[in-house]
Write a protein that holds these residues in place. Structure first.
Motif, mmCIF file in Angstrom:
data_model
loop_
_atom_site.group_PDB
_atom_site.id
_atom_site.type_symbol
_atom_site.label_atom_id
_atom_site.label_comp_id
_atom_site.label_asym_id
_atom_site.label_seq_id
_atom_site.Cartn_x
_atom_site.Cartn_y
_atom_site.Cartn_z
ATOM 1 N N ALA A 30 0.837 -1.203 0.000
ATOM 2 C CA ALA A 30 0.000 0.000 0.000
ATOM 3 C C ALA A 30 0.875 1.259 0.000
ATOM 4 O O ALA A 30 0.620 2.200 -0.762
ATOM 5 C CB ALA A 30 -0.940 -0.011 1.197
ATOM 6 N N ASP A 31 1.933 1.272 0.816
ATOM 7 C CA ASP A 31 2.846 2.426 0.848
ATOM 8 C C ASP A 31 3.510 2.646 -0.509
ATOM 9 O O ASP A 31 3.711 3.780 -0.933
ATOM 10 C CB ASP A 31 3.926 2.237 1.908
ATOM 11 C CG ASP A 31 3.413 2.420 3.323
ATOM 12 O OD1 ASP A 31 2.268 2.895 3.501
ATOM 13 O OD2 ASP A 31 4.166 2.080 4.257
ATOM 14 N N TRP A 32 3.852 1.549 -1.173
ATOM 15 C CA TRP A 32 4.518 1.632 -2.468
ATOM 16 C C TRP A 32 3.523 1.815 -3.618
ATOM 17 O O TRP A 32 3.934 1.922 -4.761
ATOM 18 C CB TRP A 32 5.346 0.388 -2.725
ATOM 19 C CG TRP A 32 6.536 0.244 -1.828
ATOM 20 C CD1 TRP A 32 7.238 1.252 -1.231
ATOM 21 C CD2 TRP A 32 7.168 -0.971 -1.435
ATOM 22 N NE1 TRP A 32 8.274 0.728 -0.495
ATOM 23 C CE2 TRP A 32 8.255 -0.634 -0.598
ATOM 24 C CE3 TRP A 32 6.931 -2.313 -1.708
ATOM 25 C CZ2 TRP A 32 9.104 -1.587 -0.042
ATOM 26 C CZ3 TRP A 32 7.765 -3.263 -1.156
ATOM 27 C CH2 TRP A 32 8.843 -2.906 -0.325
ATOM 28 N N GLN A 33 2.239 1.801 -3.308
ATOM 29 C CA GLN A 33 1.181 1.864 -4.310
ATOM 30 C C GLN A 33 1.389 0.792 -5.381
ATOM 31 O O GLN A 33 1.270 1.017 -6.575
ATOM 32 C CB GLN A 33 1.094 3.256 -4.924
ATOM 33 C CG GLN A 33 0.739 4.300 -3.900
ATOM 34 C CD GLN A 33 0.671 5.704 -4.471
ATOM 35 O OE1 GLN A 33 0.969 5.930 -5.633
ATOM 36 N NE2 GLN A 33 0.266 6.634 -3.634
ATOM 37 N N TRP A 34 1.718 -0.395 -4.907
ATOM 38 C CA TRP A 34 1.947 -1.534 -5.780
ATOM 39 C C TRP A 34 0.624 -2.243 -5.986
ATOM 40 O O TRP A 34 -0.107 -2.434 -5.034
ATOM 41 C CB TRP A 34 2.968 -2.475 -5.124
ATOM 42 C CG TRP A 34 3.522 -3.492 -6.067
ATOM 43 C CD1 TRP A 34 4.645 -3.359 -6.815
ATOM 44 C CD2 TRP A 34 2.987 -4.782 -6.355
ATOM 45 N NE1 TRP A 34 4.835 -4.484 -7.557
ATOM 46 C CE2 TRP A 34 3.831 -5.370 -7.297
ATOM 47 C CE3 TRP A 34 1.852 -5.486 -5.933
ATOM 48 C CZ2 TRP A 34 3.601 -6.629 -7.820
ATOM 49 C CZ3 TRP A 34 1.618 -6.739 -6.446
ATOM 50 C CH2 TRP A 34 2.497 -7.302 -7.377
ATOM 51 N N GLY A 36 0.445 -0.414 -8.704
ATOM 52 C CA GLY A 36 0.546 0.834 -9.433
ATOM 53 C C GLY A 36 -0.474 1.016 -10.538
ATOM 54 O O GLY A 36 -0.394 1.946 -11.308
ATOM 55 N N ARG A 37 -1.431 0.115 -10.626
ATOM 56 C CA ARG A 37 -2.438 0.236 -11.673
ATOM 57 C C ARG A 37 -3.785 -0.173 -11.104
ATOM 58 O O ARG A 37 -3.912 -1.250 -10.526
ATOM 59 C CB ARG A 37 -2.058 -0.669 -12.838
ATOM 60 C CG ARG A 37 -3.036 -0.592 -13.994
ATOM 61 C CD ARG A 37 -2.519 -1.300 -15.203
ATOM 62 N NE ARG A 37 -2.544 -2.739 -15.007
ATOM 63 C CZ ARG A 37 -2.266 -3.605 -15.973
ATOM 64 N NH1 ARG A 37 -1.915 -3.179 -17.155
ATOM 65 N NH2 ARG A 37 -2.311 -4.893 -15.743
ATOM 66 N N PRO A 38 -4.806 0.658 -11.230
ATOM 67 C CA PRO A 38 -6.129 0.283 -10.738
ATOM 68 C C PRO A 38 -6.669 -0.919 -11.498
ATOM 69 O O PRO A 38 -6.271 -1.194 -12.624
ATOM 70 C CB PRO A 38 -6.991 1.520 -10.996
ATOM 71 C CG PRO A 38 -6.120 2.549 -11.593
ATOM 72 C CD PRO A 38 -4.766 1.965 -11.830
#
Length: 138
Positions: A30-34, A36-38
């Motif tokens: 979550a912190d890394w927004q992994w 990275g694609r919705p």
């Protein structure tokens, strides 16, 4: 972007360690927004399942994991689980009913881009089981 690393020292614990490692991984992703694609929630679920499998294997076959390390780059996520057993992971032979389960390595082969194990070296006992998952492309 350079590699980002998160490390969780476990010290060979087995009680509650799988859920602890999953929670640690979920927060890091979550912190890394992994990834990275919705629209790819299954990518996070796949990683959490893989973490559960390698940590469970360390608990069942190696006395418990010593450490979980997550390494993130724009190209991939690498998961490493270190334990004190020198024995590399191996698939259960067909018909071998000595231990229940035996599906964890099959999941690694299907969900991870690559996986393996390496001896720890540096005077440390045991091995590190690792797996890599490619990052999603936008």
């Amino acid at each position: 972007m350079t590699e980002q690393t998160r490390r969780l020292v476990l010290g060979g614990a087995t009680a509650g360690v799988v859920s602890r490692c999953r929670d640690f991984t979920r927060l890091a992703l979550a912190d890394w927004q992994w990834p990275g694609r919705p629209g790819r929630p299954e990518a996070v679920d796949d990683v959490l399942l893989l973490v559960s499998e390698v940590v469970t294997n360390a608990c069942l076959h190696a006395g418990g994991p010593r450490e979980l390390v997550l390494r993130h780059t724009p190209e991939r996520l690498r998961v490493e689980v270190r334990d004190d057993s020198p024995e590399p992971p191996r698939r259960r032979a067909p018909g071998d009913r000595a231990l229940p389960g035996g599906h964890g390595l099959i999941l690694l082969e299907r969900l991870a881009r690559s996986w393996g194990s390496t001896p720890c070296g540096g005077g440390l006992p045991g091995k590190t089981v690792w797996l890599e998952v490619p990052a999603a492309r936008p």
